[in-house]
Design a protein around this motif. Structure first.
Motif, PDB file in Angstrom:
ATOM      1  N   GLY A  69      26.678  26.071 -47.134  1.00  0.00           N
ATOM      2  CA  GLY A  69      25.278  25.989 -46.730  1.00  0.00           C
ATOM      3  C   GLY A  69      24.559  27.315 -46.870  1.00  0.00           C
ATOM      4  N   VAL A  70      25.269  28.428 -46.664  1.00  0.00           N
ATOM      5  CA  VAL A  70      24.638  29.743 -46.790  1.00  0.00           C
ATOM      6  C   VAL A  70      24.339  30.060 -48.249  1.00  0.00           C
ATOM      7  CG1 VAL A  70      24.947  32.215 -46.390  1.00  0.00           C
ATOM      8  CG2 VAL A  70      25.731  30.569 -44.680  1.00  0.00           C
ATOM      9  N   VAL A  73      21.026  29.253 -50.423  1.00  0.00           N
ATOM     10  CA  VAL A  73      19.800  30.055 -50.380  1.00  0.00           C
ATOM     11  C   VAL A  73      19.587  30.817 -51.683  1.00  0.00           C
ATOM     12  CG1 VAL A  73      18.616  31.929 -49.177  1.00  0.00           C
ATOM     13  CG2 VAL A  73      19.861  30.204 -47.874  1.00  0.00           C
ATOM     14  N   TRP A  90      21.614  36.072 -45.596  1.00  0.00           N
ATOM     15  CA  TRP A  90      22.065  35.753 -44.245  1.00  0.00           C
ATOM     16  C   TRP A  90      20.911  35.688 -43.255  1.00  0.00           C
ATOM     17  CZ3 TRP A  90      26.470  33.771 -42.686  1.00  0.00           C
ATOM     18  CH2 TRP A  90      27.565  33.856 -43.528  1.00  0.00           C
ATOM     19  N   ALA A  93      19.511  32.127 -43.911  1.00  0.00           N
ATOM     20  CA  ALA A  93      20.457  31.082 -43.512  1.00  0.00           C
ATOM     21  C   ALA A  93      20.875  31.207 -42.054  1.00  0.00           C
ATOM     22  CB  ALA A  93      21.694  31.115 -44.402  1.00  0.00           C
ATOM     23  N   ARG A  96      19.817  28.779 -39.292  1.00  0.00           N
ATOM     24  CA  ARG A  96      20.404  27.436 -39.260  1.00  0.00           C
ATOM     25  C   ARG A  96      21.912  27.502 -39.044  1.00  0.00           C
ATOM     26  NH1 ARG A  96      17.144  24.581 -37.702  1.00  0.00           N
ATOM     27  NH2 ARG A  96      18.328  22.796 -38.453  1.00  0.00           N
ATOM     28  N   VAL A 163      20.185  23.684 -44.258  1.00  0.00           N
ATOM     29  CA  VAL A 163      19.596  25.009 -44.466  1.00  0.00           C
ATOM     30  C   VAL A 163      18.216  24.905 -45.107  1.00  0.00           C
ATOM     31  CG1 VAL A 163      19.870  27.188 -45.702  1.00  0.00           C
ATOM     32  CG2 VAL A 163      21.827  26.141 -44.583  1.00  0.00           C
TER      33      VAL A 163
END
Length: 388
Positions: A69-70, A73, A90, A93, A96, A163
């Motif tokens: 999920g990170v 981005v 970071w 992200a 979330r 995210v």
């Protein structure tokens, strides 16, 4: 992307190296077992090592789900050719992170419970039926694997949805299920090809490195004793773990990028996200945000208006004009008879010079409604216009 993946892979490599060394020490201790009591005593640490191995695998899977999920981005921002640093990734992200941890825990626990249920059923069948249970356990195992893969692919986009679209855990899982609808086989094919490529690349790098480390250990200690074997194993484990962490970070970043691109592609197909991305490319709005998130969806984006009604929520439609049309007692203007201008004639030329002439005023509007109530509009002039 590579730095974050390298951190996760390094953590996993260190833990796996510790477990490997513990297993080696435990194996060496089995050589001194002379009785059943010693064997039962040694089984305790052995089971602990096996549980540690399983725990490390679960932890790596858990961290991988969060990192997936990170890493969406920088991939989403790269679609618009926007660079994303480690800190900015970071920062975007991190807002979330709690839903990401929640969905990772849910997926991890779901997988563990499903695997435990299948293993428990298999043990019960073997206990009740003996070797004949193999005829039932094999189809059950294959069916469980197919079901696990099907559900896993249906839910694999949940971290990206959490995210980018800022959803919760349940809404993220539901969103992933909706996006993958009618696209399962295409996603399965892409995922399978990527997994094969990643596996081949990893083995091409790791196998020669492991053989080289073993060969070096054999040259340095041609007649090793127990201490020399332990030392060689430590060095080999460290080298293999370091190479595995480097290769794993690259392959994991590649896989996460593929999953993020699949998510963006499905958003374009279902939500018209490509229209919004074109608008952001032209206007340059929200240069520090995540493309496709609710904060950058404009009023003209296909993603924001495709499934919305009219008028927009919170607004009223324009009011109807007062009274009927035409007004009561009047007739609407009659259409001119025949084509205009009549065939064979030219329309009236524009008046020479500006209109109205300089120093004069344009004619005033007629008083009252037009045509007057109860009256008829002027009839078309007789004959062709202009006169022949």
């Amino acid at each position: 992307m590579f730095g974050s993946a390298l951190i996760v892979q390094a953590i996993g490599a260190v833990l796996i190296g510790i477990v490997t060394l513990g297993m080696f020490q435990l194996t060496m201790s089995f050589e001194s077992v002379n009785s059943e009591a010693d064997f039962n005593e040694a089984m305790g640490p052995f089971l602990a090592i096996m549980a540690s191995t399983l725990g490390v695998s679960v932890l790596i899977g858990f961290l991988g789900s969060v990192l997936q999920g990170v890493l969406v981005v920088p991939v989403a921002r790269s679609v618009l050719n926007r660079r994303t640093g480690f800190k900015q990734m970071w920062k975007l992200a991190g807002r979330r992170i709690l839903p990401l941890l929640g969905v990772a825990v849910l997926l991890t626990l779901g997988g563990l419970l499903a695997a435990a249920a299948v293993v428990g059923i298999a043990v019960l069948l073997f206990t009740a039926m003996g070797p004949g249970a193999l005829l039932v356990v094999l189809p059950l195992g294959l069916g469980s694997v197919v079901l696990f893969v099907w559900i896993g692919l249906k839910l694999m986009l949940a971290p990206a949805a959490i995210v980018v679209e800022r959803t919760g855990v349940y809404d993220g899982l539901l969103r992933s299920w909706q996006l993958t609808k009618n696209n399962w086989w295409r996603i399965f094919g892409i995922t399978l090809v990527v997994a094969i490529m990643v596996g081949i690349i990893a083995q091409i790098v790791q196998i020669p490195a492991s053989l080289a480390a073993t060969a070096v250990g054999g040259v340095v200690n041609p007649h090793p004793d127990a201490e020399a074997i332990a030392s060689s194993l430590v060095v080999t484990t460290v080298i293999s773990s370091a190479i595995g962490a480097l290769v794993g970070s690259v392959t994991f970043a590649f896989q996460a990028s593929v999953f993020a691109l699949i998510y963006m592609d499905l958003r374009m197909r279902r939500d018209g996200l490509d229209v919004e991305l074109m608008r952001l490319m032209e206007t340059g709005d929200d240069p520090e945000g995540i493309p496709g998130s609710p904060s950058v969806l404009g009023p003209h984006s296909g993603a924001s208006t495709r499934n919305q009604g009219w008028p927009s929520q919170g607004t009223q439609p324009p009011a109807a004009p007062p009274g009927p049309w035409p007004s009561q007692g009047t007739q609407p203007p009659a259409a001119p008879p025949g084509p205009w201008p009549p065939q064979g004639t030219q329309p009236p030329a524009a008046p020479p010079g500006p209109w109205p002439p300089q120093g004069t005023q344009p004619p005033a509007a007629p008083p009252g409604p037009w045509p007057p109530q109860g009256g008829q509009p002027p009839a078309a002039p007789p004959g062709p216009w202009p006169p022949a």
